[in-house]
Write a protein that holds these residues in place. Structure first.
Motif, mmCIF file in Angstrom:
data_model
loop_
_atom_site.group_PDB
_atom_site.id
_atom_site.type_symbol
_atom_site.label_atom_id
_atom_site.label_comp_id
_atom_site.label_asym_id
_atom_site.label_seq_id
_atom_site.Cartn_x
_atom_site.Cartn_y
_atom_site.Cartn_z
ATOM 1 N N LYS A 1 21.963 43.784 38.539
ATOM 2 C CA LYS A 1 22.662 44.751 37.700
ATOM 3 C C LYS A 1 21.639 45.370 36.749
ATOM 4 O O LYS A 1 20.439 45.077 36.839
ATOM 5 N N THR A 2 22.102 46.221 35.852
ATOM 6 C CA THR A 2 21.220 46.782 34.836
ATOM 7 C C THR A 2 21.287 45.908 33.594
ATOM 8 O O THR A 2 22.366 45.583 33.107
ATOM 9 N N ARG A 3 20.124 45.511 33.086
ATOM 10 C CA ARG A 3 20.035 44.576 31.959
ATOM 11 C C ARG A 3 19.171 45.184 30.853
ATOM 12 O O ARG A 3 18.107 45.731 31.101
ATOM 13 N N LEU A 4 19.654 45.075 29.618
ATOM 14 C CA LEU A 4 18.890 45.470 28.437
ATOM 15 C C LEU A 4 18.608 44.234 27.588
ATOM 16 O O LEU A 4 19.497 43.397 27.394
ATOM 17 N N PHE B 1 11.338 44.984 23.693
ATOM 18 C CA PHE B 1 12.476 45.638 24.346
ATOM 19 C C PHE B 1 12.171 45.739 25.836
ATOM 20 O O PHE B 1 11.042 46.065 26.239
ATOM 21 N N SER B 2 13.169 45.433 26.661
ATOM 22 C CA SER B 2 12.982 45.605 28.096
ATOM 23 C C SER B 2 14.285 46.075 28.736
ATOM 24 O O SER B 2 15.380 45.809 28.225
ATOM 25 N N LEU C 1 11.162 48.157 32.809
ATOM 26 C CA LEU C 1 10.295 48.706 31.763
ATOM 27 C C LEU C 1 10.287 47.743 30.594
ATOM 28 O O LEU C 1 11.337 47.255 30.169
ATOM 29 N N GLN C 2 9.097 47.460 30.069
ATOM 30 C CA GLN C 2 8.970 46.554 28.922
ATOM 31 C C GLN C 2 8.036 47.169 27.874
ATOM 32 O O GLN C 2 6.977 47.702 28.211
ATOM 33 N N THR D 1 0.259 47.096 20.891
ATOM 34 C CA THR D 1 1.397 47.723 21.550
ATOM 35 C C THR D 1 1.186 47.637 23.058
ATOM 36 O O THR D 1 0.124 48.025 23.553
ATOM 37 N N ASP D 2 2.181 47.130 23.765
ATOM 38 C CA ASP D 2 2.082 46.940 25.214
ATOM 39 C C ASP D 2 3.254 47.641 25.888
ATOM 40 O O ASP D 2 4.414 47.392 25.560
ATOM 41 N N VAL D 3 2.950 48.518 26.826
ATOM 42 C CA VAL D 3 3.962 49.199 27.626
ATOM 43 C C VAL D 3 3.673 48.907 29.091
ATOM 44 O O VAL D 3 2.545 49.111 29.558
#
Length: 342
Positions: free
Chosen positions: A47-50, A70-71, A85-86, A100-102
């Motif tokens: 599913k979609t998870r935040l 945040f992911s 995405l994280q 900062t890590d993307v």
């Protein structure tokens, strides 16, 4: 003057602990940050998870560490693929060092049998770090009267680099075992012209879900309660450092609780008289519909305990979107997700 000396001490400690030595952030609620643990967890809920995650470590010391994460990840059933995405921000030594890590994660499901599934994953990240000297004062800046001489400019230094990680998870209905390798390209993280490669980090994760759920009462249409115990282990090593998280989660309907130990008791000593013990972690939480909220606290048991550092606090919010469109049920990973199959 004393405060500045403390700041200098903690910046040196931060550089040695998380810069030159290159040790990564450690989350007590490691399953609360799934993409940080292993890119193969992208889309693992089908599913979609935040996820929103906050860690405050050693709050009573001048050199406290703060990390915000945040992911978001989702699953594409047509392609048997997960995408995530994280973004996380980390402050060390009262903001003297910040990162900062993307990153983007991708995973793919492979059905070995009708009961055994493998999920390889890949993660590509971009890291930006800043070293800020503006609030620091060093001995050479003072004149004979104890005043800071004019003309000194303690500015900022920045460093950016790409980061590559990979991992895989194999799981059945109740069991899962995972392996991840982070920073496999060992990027140069030096703030100056030298070469300071970030050591690769390797981690192993495993767990087993023991279900005690009651069957629904058809006469009253009462929903099934989720009752389970989930023993887990998470071992990681990076450079000369290694550590193990060993414990258990428990879920009873909407209540979540857990505890575990971080360290390697009696099995390894870095030097004579120094054991690899860090903390005892306790967790409590509550889930309602698609939302789960958990809080954990680290009780320090290492040689840092006399310093009264304040331990570490973590809070996690995880939200799972319910898909309205009915699709064929798929085998979902049983690791701690703290929600029912909607």
């Amino acid at each position: 003057m004393i405060i500045r000396l403390k700041i200098v001490f903690f910046i040196l400690f931060a550089i040695s602990w998380n810069g030159a030595a290159g040790q990564d952030i450690q989350f007590s609620q490691f399953y609360g940050a799934p993409l940080y643990v292993n890119p193969a967890f992208a889309g693992s809920t089908h599913k979609t998870r935040l996820v929103l995650h906050q860690r405050i470590q050693w709050p009573k010391l001048d050199g406290k560490y703060i990390t915000s994460l945040f992911s978001a990840d989702t699953y594409f059933s047509k392609y048997r693929s997960g995408l995530g995405l994280q973004v996380y921000k980390d402050w060390q030594g009262s903001n003297t060092i910040n990162s900062t890590d993307v990153s983007l994660s991708y995973s793919y499901e492979i059905f070995l049998t009708s009961k055994i599934v493998v999920r390889p994953g890949l993660q590509l990240g971009y890291i930006s770090r800043t070293l800020d000297y503006s609030d620091l004062a060093f001995s050479y800046q003072y004149d004979n009267n104890g005043n800071i001489a004019p003309g000194f400019d303690n500015g900022k230094i920045k460093k950016q680099f790409m980061d590559l990680s990979t991992g895989a998870v194999i799981y059945t209905e109740n069991l899962w075992v995972g392996f991840a390798a982070n920073h496999i390209n060992t990027p140069n993280q030096s703030f100056v012209n030298g070469n300071a490669p970030l050591p690769a980090k390797y981690s192993f994760t495993a767990g087993y879900q023991i279900n005690f759920s009651r069957r629904p009462d058809k006469s009253t249409l009462q929903e099934e309660k989720q009752i389970s115990l989930i023993p887990t282990v998470h071992y990681k090593f990076q450079g000369k450092s290694d550590q193990t998280d060993l414990g258990v989660y428990g879920v009873y309907d909407q209540l979540i609780a857990g505890f575990w130990y971080r360290g390697i008791p009696g099995l390894k000593r870095y030097k004579k008289g120094v054991q690899n013990n860090e903390s005892i972690v306790g967790l409590v939480g509550w889930k309602y519909n698609n939302l789960a909220i958990t809080y954990s606290y680290d009780f320090i048991v290492s040689r840092l305990a006399p310093a009264r550092s304040g331990g570490a606090h973590e809070i996690n919010l995880t939200y799972i979107f319910n898909k309205r469109k009915k699709i064929k049920p798929m085998r979902r990973m049983p690791c701690p997700h703290f929600y029912k199959s909607f």
